[in-house]
Motif scaffolding. Structure first.
Motif, short mmCIF file in Angstrom:
data_model
loop_
_atom_site.label_atom_id
_atom_site.label_comp_id
_atom_site.label_asym_id
_atom_site.label_seq_id
_atom_site.Cartn_x
_atom_site.Cartn_y
_atom_site.Cartn_z
N PRO A 103 0.84 -1.20 0.00
CA PRO A 103 0.00 0.00 0.00
C PRO A 103 0.87 1.25 0.00
O PRO A 103 2.09 1.18 0.23
CB PRO A 103 -0.80 -0.13 1.30
N SER A 104 0.26 2.38 -0.24
CA SER A 104 1.03 3.62 -0.22
C SER A 104 1.44 3.98 1.19
O SER A 104 2.52 4.53 1.42
CB SER A 104 0.23 4.76 -0.85
N LEU A 134 0.84 1.39 -10.67
CA LEU A 134 -0.25 1.83 -9.81
C LEU A 134 -1.43 0.89 -10.04
O LEU A 134 -2.03 0.88 -11.11
CB LEU A 134 -0.65 3.27 -10.13
N TRP A 135 -1.72 0.09 -9.03
CA TRP A 135 -2.85 -0.84 -9.10
C TRP A 135 -4.08 -0.15 -8.52
O TRP A 135 -4.21 0.01 -7.33
CB TRP A 135 -2.52 -2.13 -8.33
N TYR A 136 -4.97 0.27 -9.42
CA TYR A 136 -6.21 0.93 -9.01
C TYR A 136 -7.26 -0.13 -8.73
O TYR A 136 -7.71 -0.83 -9.65
CB TYR A 136 -6.68 1.90 -10.10
N GLU A 162 -2.94 0.67 -4.79
CA GLU A 162 -1.73 0.18 -4.17
C GLU A 162 -0.62 0.23 -5.21
O GLU A 162 -0.88 0.41 -6.40
CB GLU A 162 -1.91 -1.25 -3.63
N PHE A 163 0.62 0.04 -4.75
CA PHE A 163 1.75 0.02 -5.65
C PHE A 163 2.22 -1.41 -5.89
O PHE A 163 2.12 -2.27 -5.02
CB PHE A 163 2.93 0.81 -5.07
N VAL A 164 2.75 -1.65 -7.08
CA VAL A 164 3.59 -2.81 -7.34
C VAL A 164 4.96 -2.25 -7.72
O VAL A 164 5.12 -1.64 -8.79
CB VAL A 164 3.04 -3.70 -8.47
N HIS A 197 -5.98 -1.06 -13.87
CA HIS A 197 -7.29 -1.05 -13.22
C HIS A 197 -7.76 -2.50 -13.09
O HIS A 197 -8.25 -3.09 -14.06
CB HIS A 197 -8.28 -0.22 -14.04
N ILE A 198 -7.59 -3.08 -11.91
CA ILE A 198 -7.93 -4.49 -11.67
C ILE A 198 -8.69 -4.58 -10.35
O ILE A 198 -8.19 -4.13 -9.32
CB ILE A 198 -6.66 -5.37 -11.60
N LYS A 199 -9.86 -5.18 -10.39
CA LYS A 199 -10.65 -5.31 -9.18
C LYS A 199 -10.03 -6.36 -8.25
O LYS A 199 -9.44 -7.34 -8.71
CB LYS A 199 -12.09 -5.69 -9.52
N PRO A 200 -10.18 -6.19 -6.93
CA PRO A 200 -9.69 -7.21 -5.99
C PRO A 200 -10.41 -8.53 -6.21
O PRO A 200 -11.50 -8.58 -6.80
CB PRO A 200 -10.03 -6.62 -4.62
N GLN A 201 -9.80 -9.58 -5.73
CA GLN A 201 -10.36 -10.92 -5.87
C GLN A 201 -10.80 -11.44 -4.52
O GLN A 201 -10.15 -11.18 -3.50
CB GLN A 201 -9.30 -11.86 -6.48
#
Length: 279
Positions: A103-104, A134-136, A162-164, A197-201
């Motif tokens: 996370p940031s 940047l994982w939105y 969050e960041f990767v 832009h990827i939704k959480p699982q």
């Protein structure tokens, strides 16, 4: 996302307790679920043996893991992370990559800029920074704190991202067989844009924060060749292993929770059965 059927994948995976782990060559840890402390496990692995590491360490925000204290003093937490990254560096091949999802910020009575501290740790160890993704997540479903509601006296902001953070060992170039490149032109163009832009699982059930397969898929396709070895030292539900199988890579799973190891074994077996029944 195109999921491919692996040619040389494993339809089963075995849980190996750390105390039973004996390593003489790569086959002793490749495509294995290793249950034990991540640092102690990596210390048993040979140098220069892994092509790609994809992981998300515990965030230290009080998540209810099965057997991990997720509320360490921030200084202790950073020391734990640095020891982990040091072992990761040792076992990476020259040109090997590590992708760290963080996370940031994280909290220890006050906000701590975790992503900055991780970058500084990696540079201190000797990693070369490749960049950040940047994982939105677009996952703000509840707001439990606003600070000062409708007032400029003390408002809070939330981070739906969050960041990767991506690093290489010694050189930015990873040597490999050109015939083992499987990323398409369209994928390469899309994934080279650092805003994902990827939704959480939410699957599989049983782990509080499973990785989205789409996130892992993009990292594997963008940063590795087929048949490369992909490691997750905080492997949880086993998503990195599953996507490695689906993309004809080899995986190494490490987690100290037997509950999560069993969850991952079930997840891997289910996915492998589907893959090979459709082959």
């Amino acid at each position: 996302m195109n999921i491919e059927t692996p040619r040389n994948g494993q339809s089963r995976s075995n849980i190996v307790p750390l105390e039973n782990l004996q390593i003489t060559d790569n086959k002793d840890f490749v495509n294995k679920i290793i249950c034990g402390d991540t640092i102690e496990t990596m210390q048993k692995m040979p140098e220069n043996s892994v092509h790609l590491i994809i992981t998300s360490p515990p965030y230290n925000v009080g998540i209810s893991y099965e057997n991990h204290n997720d509320l360490l003093p921030y200084k202790d937490y950073l020391e734990f992370l640095e020891k982990t990254w040091t072992e990761c560096y040792r076992i990476l091949l020259q040109g090997g990559r590590i992708c760290v999802n963080v996370p940031s910020v994280t909290a220890d009575g006050q906000y701590q800029a975790l992503f900055c501290d991780v970058v500084n740790q990696m540079k201190k160890i000797g990693y070369l920074m490749r960049g950040d993704i940047l994982w939105y997540k677009q996952s703000i479903s509840k707001r439990t704190a606003w600070g000062s509601w409708k007032s400029p006296s003390n408002p809070y902001v939330v981070q739906p991202y969050e960041f990767v953070l991506v690093f290489s060992k010694e050189t930015r170039k990873l040597e490999g067989n050109k015939e083992k490149i499987d990323i398409t032109k369209e994928e390469f163009i899309e994934y080279s844009n650092s805003f994902w832009h990827i939704k959480p699982q939410t699957q599989p059930k049983g782990h509080p924060v499973p990785f989205p397969e789409e996130l892992v898929y993009r990292l594997i396709k963008f940063y590795s060749y087929q048949e490369n070895i992909v490691l997750d030292p905080f492997a949880g539900s086993g998503t990195v292993g599953v996507v490695a199988l689906k993309t004809n890579r080899k995986y190494v799973y490490i987690d100290k929770s037997m509950e999560y190891c069993k969850l991952a074994e079930t997840y891997l077996q289910q996915q492998s059965h589907t893959l090979f029944s459709n082959a």
